[in-house]
Design a protein around this motif. Sequence first.
Motif, PDB file in Angstrom:
ATOM      1  N   ASP A 198      15.414  31.737  22.024  1.00  0.00           N
ATOM      2  CA  ASP A 198      14.564  30.984  22.949  1.00  0.00           C
ATOM      3  C   ASP A 198      15.014  31.242  24.384  1.00  0.00           C
ATOM      4  N   GLU A 199      14.341  32.140  25.044  1.00  0.00           N
ATOM      5  CA  GLU A 199      14.663  32.532  26.414  1.00  0.00           C
ATOM      6  C   GLU A 199      16.162  32.821  26.583  1.00  0.00           C
ATOM      7  N   SER A 245       8.996  26.542  23.019  1.00  0.00           N
ATOM      8  CA  SER A 245      10.204  25.970  22.415  1.00  0.00           C
ATOM      9  C   SER A 245       9.858  25.053  21.257  1.00  0.00           C
TER      10      SER A 245
HETATM   11 MG   LIG Z   1      11.298  26.246  26.263  1.00  0.00          MG
END
Ligand SMILES: [Mg+2]
Lengths: 288, 313, 350
Positions: free
Chosen positions: C202-203, C66
């Motif tokens: 991000d995910e 991240s």
């Molecule tokens: Mg993360």
Amino acid sequence: MAVTSSPAIAGRPGLVSLVFQRKSLLIGLVVLGAITVFAVLAPLIAPYAPNRLSVVNRLQPPSGRWWFGTDEFGRDIFSRTIYAGQLSLLVGAAATLLAAAIGITLGLVAGFFRKADGIVARIIDAMMAFPDILLAISLVAALGPSLATVIVALGIVYAPRLARIVRASTLIIRELPYIEAARALGVPTWRIMLRHVLRNLVSPILVQATFIFAYAMLAEASLSFLGVGVSPEVPTWGTMIAAGRQYVGSADWMTLFPGIAIVLAVLSLQLVGDGLRDLLDPRLRKDL
Amino acid sequence: MTRYVIRRFLGMIAVMFTVVTIVFVIVRVAPGDPAAVMLGPDATAADIATLREKLGLDRPLILQYLYFLGQLLRGDLGQSIFLNMPVLSALAERAEPTFFLTLFSILIASAIALPVGILAAYKRGSLFDQVATTLAMLAASIPSFWLGLIFIQVFAVRFSWFPVSGYGGPDASFIVRLSHLILPATTLGIVSSALITRFTRASMLDVLNDDYVRTARSKGMGEFQVVMKHAFKNALIPVLTVIGLTAALLVSGAVVTETVFSLPGVGNLVVSAVLRRDYPVIQGALLVIAALYVLINFVIDMLYLVVDPRVRY
Amino acid sequence: MVITASSGVGTGAALALPPHVQLKVEDLQTYFIQGASTVKSVDGVSFSLSRGQTLAVVGESGSGKSVTSLTIMRLLAHPGRIVGGRVLYRLRGGDVVDLAQLPEKRMRAIRGREIAMIFQEPMTSLNPLFTVGDQIMEMILLHESVSRDEARVRAKRMLELVEIPAPERRLDQYPHEMSGGMRQRVMIALALSCNPSLLIADEPTTALDVTIQAQILDLLRRLQKEIGMSILFITHNLGVVAEIAHEVVVMYAGRVVEQGLVLNVFERPRHPYTRGLLACIPDVRRDRTEGGGRRLLNAIPGNVPSALDLPTGCAFAPRCPLVVDRCRELPPLIPVSEDHLSRCWRYDDL
Ligand SMILES: [Mg+2]
Ligand SMILES: Nc1ncnc2c1ncn2[C@@H]1O[C@H](COP(=O)(O)OP(=O)(O)OP(=O)(O)O)[C@@H](O)[C@H]1O
């Protein structure tokens, strides 16, 4: 807040160093301590008796002889200010203790007895609807003005704040699985609950009580200023400021110094309250 | 949504009812005979009996209570003992200065507290934050009457910028009356800005790290807009509550401030009523002010409906 | 894929990228510096992403994924700072800029318009107080000079694009009236509403349940084909990597430990960490739940070392089954075959 069966105060050895890490808590404690020492040792520290009249020396400005000046009767304001601290602290402390006694009892009753809860909760809500000073002067008016009634009135005014905290916590603890289990087994649960509730409430009550102490001192000063609290002849910071009111613009020191004393006392209590909140339970911290 | 409104409304009525009962109790707990206390030591037994009858004190408590409720429902707050007029008229006559004092105070308090609170939260831990937080605590420690006296000393006596006291006489123009309100409103505004500042800061801190604020930044939005539109709007709900309740509680500050500045408002009326033991006036003022508080609370609950789309139950 | 083992490539010259490259991160270092403590969350990461392709970044929780993506967007929270490296990015006009050096004002014009981002938490990433339509329109109005009506039409088209039924009605709904999967679709619609050249995800599927995850992945793949954007896809799930990515970067404790084409890396992982990750998925094709991801991470004994007390040398050594004395010395990224790098001395034993 989480309820655990671990010892309430873990890491006690570090307590002193923890206090020292918190600058504002330390400052608050030092100032509060100084004010208390001055008040308690007033007879030793005060250069003059608080009520010694000296008409020739009336309305003298601050000087080496009268550090804070003199009032309209020539009384030494420094001596009166530190004597007044005795009463202001006494009223604040007594009102806080009374508020704690009433508030904790009410909160426990509401939390323990479902039947009482509705009424008590509503009374708490309704009490909070009255502005504190207004409720206090009405109570003083009803009870007749005196030192004792001021304390009683302020105790009643601030009790709901503590009652709310205690009630909320009791309600949560009542629903804990093992309390429910104990109740199902017919074990008298109020004993267990009381222990739990009180142990978990030490920190929030202490923090809230510190703030109530501060508010009560402010309120007492307001009542005295308005002339509806303690008798005007008794030196409290509020009555001293009230007396100085007529001399605003000519003898400003009469209002200045007692006012600073109030600000210092209330500010130090708030610093201590904030610091305690941080120290005792970081989870309680709301950055308020 | 209708259920939400109804529930809140019923809640308000219940609290209102409790408030009325508490006021009734407060005035009746007075030790001794209120009539005797009111009339002073020189009163004759006949005078006292007459007043007792006039106040309905000779009837059983429960009847007094029911009578009291009945009167209230008819909008009758009773008769002032010293002013020779209905309590409601006495209050209405004094409402204007108190209303404007409260209004201006809350405006001043918000004008100080909102920007300071937002910026302090945004720059958490910075010098600005520390100074703002300390000043807020200081402001909360200052007795309003003392600050008022200092303002009088400095701005009214020394610089003569503002009138020292009063409300400019019965036929003063609005501007003149306004000039009488500036110092008291500033006093109250500063003192009450403390709580609003702390609250604004705390609720901004709550939302500034929320995911949708990051989303707003990732859109390429400027910081000012991110903070004001996305973060502040979410922080606004608790802040509104505090502003509303502060406004209601300011009436209490008005009691003190009006006395300092000799403003002929409700607060002044209450203090003189207390000094003269004019119980009907005390009772009426308590009722009206607490009712205002409860009402403002209700209005805030309704505001939630407007501000927050999630409140629908 | 252009592989840079370390920095220093192309310094001095005016910023330039090979024509097919959209984004090139060079020796990026992002530290969180607070007082005396420094957390090296990203420590010398390099990779490059071609136009229209998908690059996956995988690694356990805390490995710096991240932080890498927030660094590219320049959205780092306070103590985070770019300490070194470059983030070369090709603007729509063809110019290449270094995002790490760009002034905030220019960065703002790039965020949302050139590079868009979607996040892990669909439940909280949308502002609860604005309608979905407002939030999409806000993005369009921010970057393009169109009328509100036009923006609304565009927003509706975006909702159609991400296959949200009854888009007209949905525009006026608030996030809390939608399910998690629906909200993530809205986030995607929002992110793509200005036709970005790069999407950082991000995910994006971690918080969703399995079937919804698959749908979102399918949607992203389809939209990539239609719009032609590049995707930087962050995940800790190798199953998802196989589904969506062309190339993969495996991160461990702030560093790249292996990178290469997905085919090559999956075929023959050249780092024991990657091998460990892969060994835990019996059938990559079948197991694409994030739950599977969690399981596989648990299967490697030990934990990611705290970024505060990284061992000198290879950070994975304490957990590594192949550890040898030499591992006390940090291996460089070694080219093990064409388009395949590994940060392991024993890559040949794998
Ligand atoms: Mg993360
Ligand atoms: N604000 C911060 N302050 C200090 N350290 C931070 C901060 N944000 C991230 N870090 C550190 O950076 C490292 C990498 O964090 P990052 O969020 O990039 O992990 P991640 O790979 O995205 O993990 P996850 O799978 O949990 O999302 C962590 O060790 C974390 O401690």
